[in-house]
Structures are given as structure tokens and as C-alpha cells.
Enzyme design. Sequence first.
Site, short mmCIF file in Angstrom:
data_model
loop_
_atom_site.label_atom_id
_atom_site.label_comp_id
_atom_site.label_asym_id
_atom_site.label_seq_id
_atom_site.Cartn_x
_atom_site.Cartn_y
_atom_site.Cartn_z
N ASP A 171 0.85 -1.21 0.00
CA ASP A 171 0.00 0.00 0.00
C ASP A 171 0.88 1.25 0.00
O ASP A 171 0.54 2.26 -0.62
CB ASP A 171 -0.91 -0.01 1.24
CG ASP A 171 -2.17 0.84 1.08
OD1 ASP A 171 -2.24 1.63 0.14
OD2 ASP A 171 -3.08 0.70 1.92
N HIS A 227 -8.03 -0.86 8.88
CA HIS A 227 -7.04 -0.37 7.90
C HIS A 227 -7.33 1.11 7.72
O HIS A 227 -8.22 1.50 6.96
CB HIS A 227 -7.26 -1.16 6.60
CG HIS A 227 -6.41 -0.76 5.44
ND1 HIS A 227 -5.51 -1.62 4.83
CD2 HIS A 227 -6.33 0.38 4.72
CE1 HIS A 227 -4.93 -1.02 3.81
NE2 HIS A 227 -5.41 0.20 3.72
N HIS A 286 -6.21 4.96 6.88
CA HIS A 286 -5.29 5.97 6.34
C HIS A 286 -5.41 7.21 7.22
O HIS A 286 -6.41 7.42 7.90
CB HIS A 286 -5.64 6.26 4.87
CG HIS A 286 -5.22 5.13 3.97
ND1 HIS A 286 -4.08 5.18 3.19
CD2 HIS A 286 -5.76 3.91 3.75
CE1 HIS A 286 -3.96 4.04 2.53
NE2 HIS A 286 -4.95 3.24 2.84
N CYS A 304 -3.36 5.61 -2.08
CA CYS A 304 -3.88 4.78 -3.16
C CYS A 304 -3.89 5.63 -4.42
O CYS A 304 -4.38 6.76 -4.40
CB CYS A 304 -5.29 4.29 -2.84
SG CYS A 304 -6.07 3.43 -4.23
P1 HMG Z 1 -9.28 -4.13 -16.75
O1 HMG Z 1 -8.65 -3.24 -17.77
O2 HMG Z 1 -10.75 -4.01 -16.51
O3 HMG Z 1 -8.91 -5.65 -17.00
O4 HMG Z 1 -8.50 -3.89 -15.37
P2 HMG Z 1 -9.08 -6.58 -18.25
O5 HMG Z 1 -9.36 -7.95 -17.71
O6 HMG Z 1 -10.02 -5.98 -19.26
O7 HMG Z 1 -7.59 -6.59 -18.88
C1 HMG Z 1 -7.00 -5.44 -19.47
C2 HMG Z 1 -5.50 -5.63 -19.57
O8 HMG Z 1 -4.93 -5.77 -18.25
C3 HMG Z 1 -5.08 -6.87 -20.33
O9 HMG Z 1 -3.79 -6.60 -20.88
C4 HMG Z 1 -4.90 -7.89 -19.23
O10 HMG Z 1 -4.04 -8.93 -19.59
C5 HMG Z 1 -4.29 -7.04 -18.12
P3 HMG Z 1 -3.59 -6.10 -22.40
O11 HMG Z 1 -4.26 -7.18 -23.24
O12 HMG Z 1 -4.31 -4.76 -22.51
O13 HMG Z 1 -2.10 -5.98 -22.56
N1 HMG Z 1 -4.56 -7.59 -16.78
C6 HMG Z 1 -3.61 -7.85 -15.87
N2 HMG Z 1 -2.27 -7.73 -15.89
C7 HMG Z 1 -1.60 -8.10 -14.78
N3 HMG Z 1 -2.19 -8.58 -13.67
C8 HMG Z 1 -3.52 -8.73 -13.62
C9 HMG Z 1 -4.29 -8.35 -14.76
N4 HMG Z 1 -5.60 -8.36 -15.02
C10 HMG Z 1 -5.77 -7.90 -16.26
N5 HMG Z 1 -4.10 -9.20 -12.51
C11 HMG Z 1 -7.70 -4.59 -13.21
C12 HMG Z 1 -8.88 -4.62 -14.19
C13 HMG Z 1 -8.21 -5.06 -11.87
C14 HMG Z 1 -6.62 -5.53 -13.73
C15 HMG Z 1 -7.16 -3.15 -13.15
O14 HMG Z 1 -8.23 -2.30 -12.87
C16 HMG Z 1 -6.08 -2.97 -12.12
O15 HMG Z 1 -5.01 -3.54 -12.23
N6 HMG Z 1 -6.32 -2.12 -11.13
C17 HMG Z 1 -5.32 -1.81 -10.10
C18 HMG Z 1 -6.00 -1.61 -8.82
C19 HMG Z 1 -4.99 -1.39 -7.71
O16 HMG Z 1 -3.98 -2.05 -7.62
N7 HMG Z 1 -5.32 -0.43 -6.84
C20 HMG Z 1 -4.53 -0.17 -5.68
C21 HMG Z 1 -4.71 -1.26 -4.66
S1 HMG Z 1 -6.27 -1.19 -3.78
C22 HMG Z 1 -5.93 -0.20 -2.43
O17 HMG Z 1 -4.86 0.37 -2.33
C23 HMG Z 1 -6.95 -0.12 -1.33
C24 HMG Z 1 -6.57 -0.95 -0.10
O18 HMG Z 1 -5.34 -0.52 0.44
C25 HMG Z 1 -7.64 -0.81 0.96
C26 HMG Z 1 -8.00 0.65 1.19
O19 HMG Z 1 -7.20 1.41 1.69
O20 HMG Z 1 -9.11 0.94 0.79
C27 HMG Z 1 -6.47 -2.44 -0.43
MG MG Z 2 -5.08 1.23 1.74
#
Ligand code: HMG
Ligand code: MG
Length: 302
Positions: free
Chosen positions: A16, A207, A209, A240
Site C-alpha cells: 500500500d 485499515h 489511512h 492509493c
Molecule cells: P481491466 O482493464 O478491466 O482488465 O482492469 P481486463 O481484464 O479488461 O484486462 C485489461 C489488460 O490488463 C489486459 O492486458 C490484461 O491482460 C491485463 P492487455 O491485453 O491490454 O495488454 N490484466 C492484468 N495484468 C496483470 N495482472 C492482472 C491483470 N488483469 C488484467 N491481474 C484490473 C482490471 C483489476 C486488472 C485493473 O483495474 C487494475 O489492475 N487495477 C489496479 C487496482 C490497484 O492495484 N489499486 C490499488 C490497490 S487497492 C488499495 O490500495 C486499497 C486498499 O489498500 C484498501 C484501502 O485502503 O481501501 C487495499
Molecule cells: Mg489502503
Amino acid sequence: MNIPSKVQLIDVGPRDGLQNEKSPVPAEVKIELVHRLQAAGLQEIEVTSYVSPKWVPQMADNHAVMQGVKRQSGVRYSVLTPNLKGFEAALLDQPDEIVVFGSASEAFSQKNINCSIAESIERFAPVVEAARTAGIRVRGAMSCTVGCPYEGEIAPERVAYLAGLLKGIGVQRVDVADTIGVGTPRKVQRAIEATLQHYAIDDVSGHFHDTYGQALSNTLAALELGVWNFQSSVAGLGGCPYAKGATGNVATEDVVYMLHGMGIETGIDLDKLIDAGAYISDFLGRKPNSRAATALLNKRGS
Ligand code: HMG
Ligand code: MG
């Protein structure tokens, strides 16, 4: 009041925290940070995420980091997996726990993982099933449980709704996240109580922030309900990328200082933790974002 006598902390700094850094942090530095956290006594570390590198470039080195960590027995290493593609990639690195991450807010779900809450549950279900078949634990992060950067205040009913959906697909425990740090103690307690409609207290973590400086108060409010699992971030790293303006998690150093002062055990050596925070802060070219770390570092220097 039910204040627990022991608390288990998950340091989420490597994930994070570092997911939000503008300049790249090399895998070796992340690995060294994990090593320092485990040496400080952290028993749970959220190491990385298997998300799209186009969305979060900082986590593109997930394999290198997980492969580089010299694991210590008794430490649980968790990683974020939003879909089956992410889970299959993570499986190669054998995490102890995977985290699916949903949101109590529709708008944040769309911005963060590009789908609705209902669609996210459909994506998580096969991930949870595959993980449990592989003997890997499953945690569910619930974002925006008190406030959302796009929708404003979030009602506890929406937290209960999400918790019920996660329970329904077999998620074993959940994090009540105040993603943007707008929560205050009573609101956070209401979000936790809503979660308790579906999960036992032992399976609920906080959790928080610290954007508005409320995270320690919110931690204390959660402790009063009996919550004994928390996520925090060494040196207060992070934020985030899809919650603009939100600062990092509450600093692990500050939480440990408070808990030890209350006579609550954590198994963590605060001095070594401060060293870990100083290490990553030095690399990032800034001071640790922790009042306790700053005070204790000043005391060391004087
Ligand atoms: P999407 O574009 O809807 O996915 O993204 P898709 O299935 O249509 O795929 C699009 C492209 O992404 C394709 O590649 C897939 O292969 C690739 P392309 O053909 O264009 O080259 N892809 C991936 N690549 C690597 N790993 C994967 C993956 N899935 C698809 N797993 C997706 C949907 C979820 C992947 C995207 O929205 C994403 O990666 N989001 C990132 C979200 C994130 O990491 N956010 C931060 C963490 S959450 C947070 O911090 C909150 C938390 O701390 C709690 C809080 O504080 O609230 C947990
Ligand atoms: Mg967080």
C-alpha cells in the site's frame, strides 16, 4: 470495553505504501524493507500486488520481490490479487494469503478495479475458490467503508452489504478500510459493527489511512470494540493511486508506540521497526511520516 491484550499488525508498507511512489523503487530495496520488517518482529507483511502494470507500475516487479524475500518461518506473506490472472501469477510465488479488494462505494470500485461491486464479486469468486483449493488463505479488503473520494459519506448498510457478499463467496476475513482517512471514531465503529453482522471479531481488521490525522483515534475506537488485527504502514508510507490526495496508512511505529504504552503486546521491537522506517525513508529522500519515529530518532540523536 473489550480492549484486547495482544494485537497482530500487518505491515502493508511494501504494497500500500510503495504502490504510490512516483519514482521507481528497485526490487532490492523492497526486499530489504521486507527483511527489516520481519527482523523487527512483524508476523504479517503485505508484500506486493498482482495487478495490471499499466494501472500500477510500481508493483510490476511482484515476482522479483516475492522470489527475493528470504522467508522467515512464522511470518505470513500476503499479496493482492484482483482477478484470476493475478491469482495465477501470484500462485507461482506461493503467498500465504491472497487479498481480493472490493469497495463499499460503486464509484470507487469502477475507478480502482474498473468494474461494479457486483462484477467484482463475480471476479473474486473463482479466485477465492482457487486459493482455498490450493490451501492459501483469503482476506478481503473493503475500501471506502466510511467515505469515498467520489461519492462522499458511505452508509454502514453498504459496508454490511459488501461484507455479506464477501462472506458468501468464502472470503475468510476482512479489512475495514478508511481508504481516504476521513473517518472519525464513531463512524469507524459503525462500519465495524456493520461488518460484524457477517464476520466474527477475530476475522475483522482495521485499515486506516491518516489523511485527516484520525487514524490513531480510529485504531483506539476499533480496539474498544475488540478488534485486534490492524494494518499499518512503516514510516506512514503510501496512499492509493485511485484516491487522490489520500495519504498513507497510519504509521506502524505510531501504532506500536500507542499499543505498547497501553500494555498491549505486539511482538514487535520498536527500535528495529524505526530502523526499517528510517531505511526506506532515507531511500525515498524524506523523513519518516511518523510522529513516534521522529521523536525517538531525535532522542537517539541528542
Ligand atoms: P481491466 O482493464 O478491466 O482488465 O482492469 P481486463 O481484464 O479488461 O484486462 C485489461 C489488460 O490488463 C489486459 O492486458 C490484461 O491482460 C491485463 P492487455 O491485453 O491490454 O495488454 N490484466 C492484468 N495484468 C496483470 N495482472 C492482472 C491483470 N488483469 C488484467 N491481474 C484490473 C482490471 C483489476 C486488472 C485493473 O483495474 C487494475 O489492475 N487495477 C489496479 C487496482 C490497484 O492495484 N489499486 C490499488 C490497490 S487497492 C488499495 O490500495 C486499497 C486498499 O489498500 C484498501 C484501502 O485502503 O481501501 C487495499
Ligand atoms: Mg489502503
